[in-house]
Design an enzyme around this catalytic site. Sequence first.
Site, PDB file in Angstrom:
ATOM      1  N   GLU A 139       0.794  -1.189  -0.082  1.00  0.00           N
ATOM      2  CA  GLU A 139       0.022  -0.033  -0.123  1.00  0.00           C
ATOM      3  C   GLU A 139       0.782   1.300   0.157  1.00  0.00           C
ATOM      4  O   GLU A 139       0.942   2.209   0.895  1.00  0.00           O
ATOM      5  CB  GLU A 139      -0.843   0.137   1.017  1.00  0.00           C
ATOM      6  CG  GLU A 139      -2.026  -0.989   0.991  1.00  0.00           C
ATOM      7  CD  GLU A 139      -3.093  -0.809   2.259  1.00  0.00           C
ATOM      8  OE1 GLU A 139      -2.946  -0.049   3.133  1.00  0.00           O
ATOM      9  OE2 GLU A 139      -3.758  -1.688   2.227  1.00  0.00           O
TER      10      GLU A 139
ATOM     11  N   GLU B  10      -5.412  -8.480   1.037  1.00  0.00           N
ATOM     12  CA  GLU B  10      -6.155  -7.846   2.377  1.00  0.00           C
ATOM     13  C   GLU B  10      -7.655  -7.601   2.243  1.00  0.00           C
ATOM     14  O   GLU B  10      -7.709  -7.194   1.166  1.00  0.00           O
ATOM     15  CB  GLU B  10      -5.580  -6.557   3.048  1.00  0.00           C
ATOM     16  CG  GLU B  10      -4.256  -6.677   3.726  1.00  0.00           C
ATOM     17  CD  GLU B  10      -3.654  -5.372   4.073  1.00  0.00           C
ATOM     18  OE1 GLU B  10      -4.429  -4.539   4.574  1.00  0.00           O
ATOM     19  OE2 GLU B  10      -2.431  -5.335   4.345  1.00  0.00           O
TER      20      GLU B  10
END
Length: 452
Positions: free
Chosen positions: A174, A360
């Site tokens: 991320e 995720e």
Amino acid sequence: MAIGPSPKALAARFPADFLFGTATASFQIEGAAQADGRKASIWDAFSHMPGRVKGGDTGDVACDHYHKLEADLDLMTELGVAAYRFSIAWPRILPDGAGAVNETGIGFYDRLLDGLQSRGVKAFATLYHWDLPLALMGRGGWTDRDTARIFADYASLVTARLGDRLDTIVTFNEPWCSVYMGHLMGVHAPGERSIEAAMAALHVTNLAHGLGVQAIRSERPELSVGLVLNPMSVLPASDSAADRGAAERANDFHNGAFFGPVFEGAYPSALLDGCPDLSRNIQPCDLEVINQPLDFWGLNYYTPMRVKDDPSSPFPHAGSAPPVQPEKTDIGWEIEPAGLSHVVKYLYGRYQLPEFFITENGAADNTEVENGAVSDVMRVEYLTSHLGVAADLIAEGYPLKGYFAWSLMDNFEWAEGYSMRFGLIHVDYETQVRTIKQSGHWYTSLLAAHAA
């Protein structure tokens, strides 16, 4: 919201070789912040600054995973996961970011990988999940071009020492968060609020990714290499031309800033025009370095981004629009499974992408222990609905190869401290007692049905 199909019925919708796992990150669970030669990261410093993290919480102890490794590995076996996605703490291996190697720190990951291997669990490693060694901030951190080269040296070291037991490795987790939340919004470490800093960090991070891939492949060309992104599922507030234009610009700013250089070798022209600070950081051949072929990419998804046209705001001139669905997780994020389908279809329609994993996905459900159990029904409903969308995507031909539930256990949730619980396993932070939640038992049932 109804829980939906049974674990057995849901499991039947996935191919036999589909990989189910769970995920964590080093700073969120390991603790042992000053143990065995580890030095501070930017998150150690940030969390110790007054007012930065809810409740004044820090990662000093977290889930004490560093000392409870074997017991936590046994819990993975009890859950029945086939794969574990974790991150390596850069300051545990290279306490100053570069230079002398901390052999004790490397030893922790040796034990982790040996433990996974002995239990038949695949190892998915992340090199950077936001815990930059604090020593590198003195020279500018991610705004300093040299950090990209130093990261590549770190990637080479880890691959040489640990790569023989890794199934996959990713450079960054991320980068949207570490770039924008850390350098533009100021809510994550290092806490800057500067578009100039954000654009520098954006390009240096992208460059570090490319150099990191080259370093990994130089050490172990057979190792599967990827990048984990959290692309925004950008949905316009209305069908008006103005709101659709805002959504296009938001896609360029939030998604194209990473997908463009990594998968196309170019930043979106609208981003370069709207953020002139970015161009100042780009040197000849940088984009060729960033544009390395990848074996896979990882998608992290939790909630959509709804936007409306806002000409008065800085680029991308897109304001936040209200949620549409009434259901929210305990962190306040709108529950919209269709957003997962939307972002996958948008990205595969826009870019030439390799196969992917959902690396995720999960919900903040703060249900506590009662009579020895945790009845986190909302999380079960969330996982069920999003896995249903994942199965739909596979049926439609998208190359989705696996799913990692976030998270294995409750942990330090960055600026939210310990106030939000995402785990399949409940952690009592006072006693460090672990309790498998209803969602954990549900996930075990799903995995057992899939393996049958």
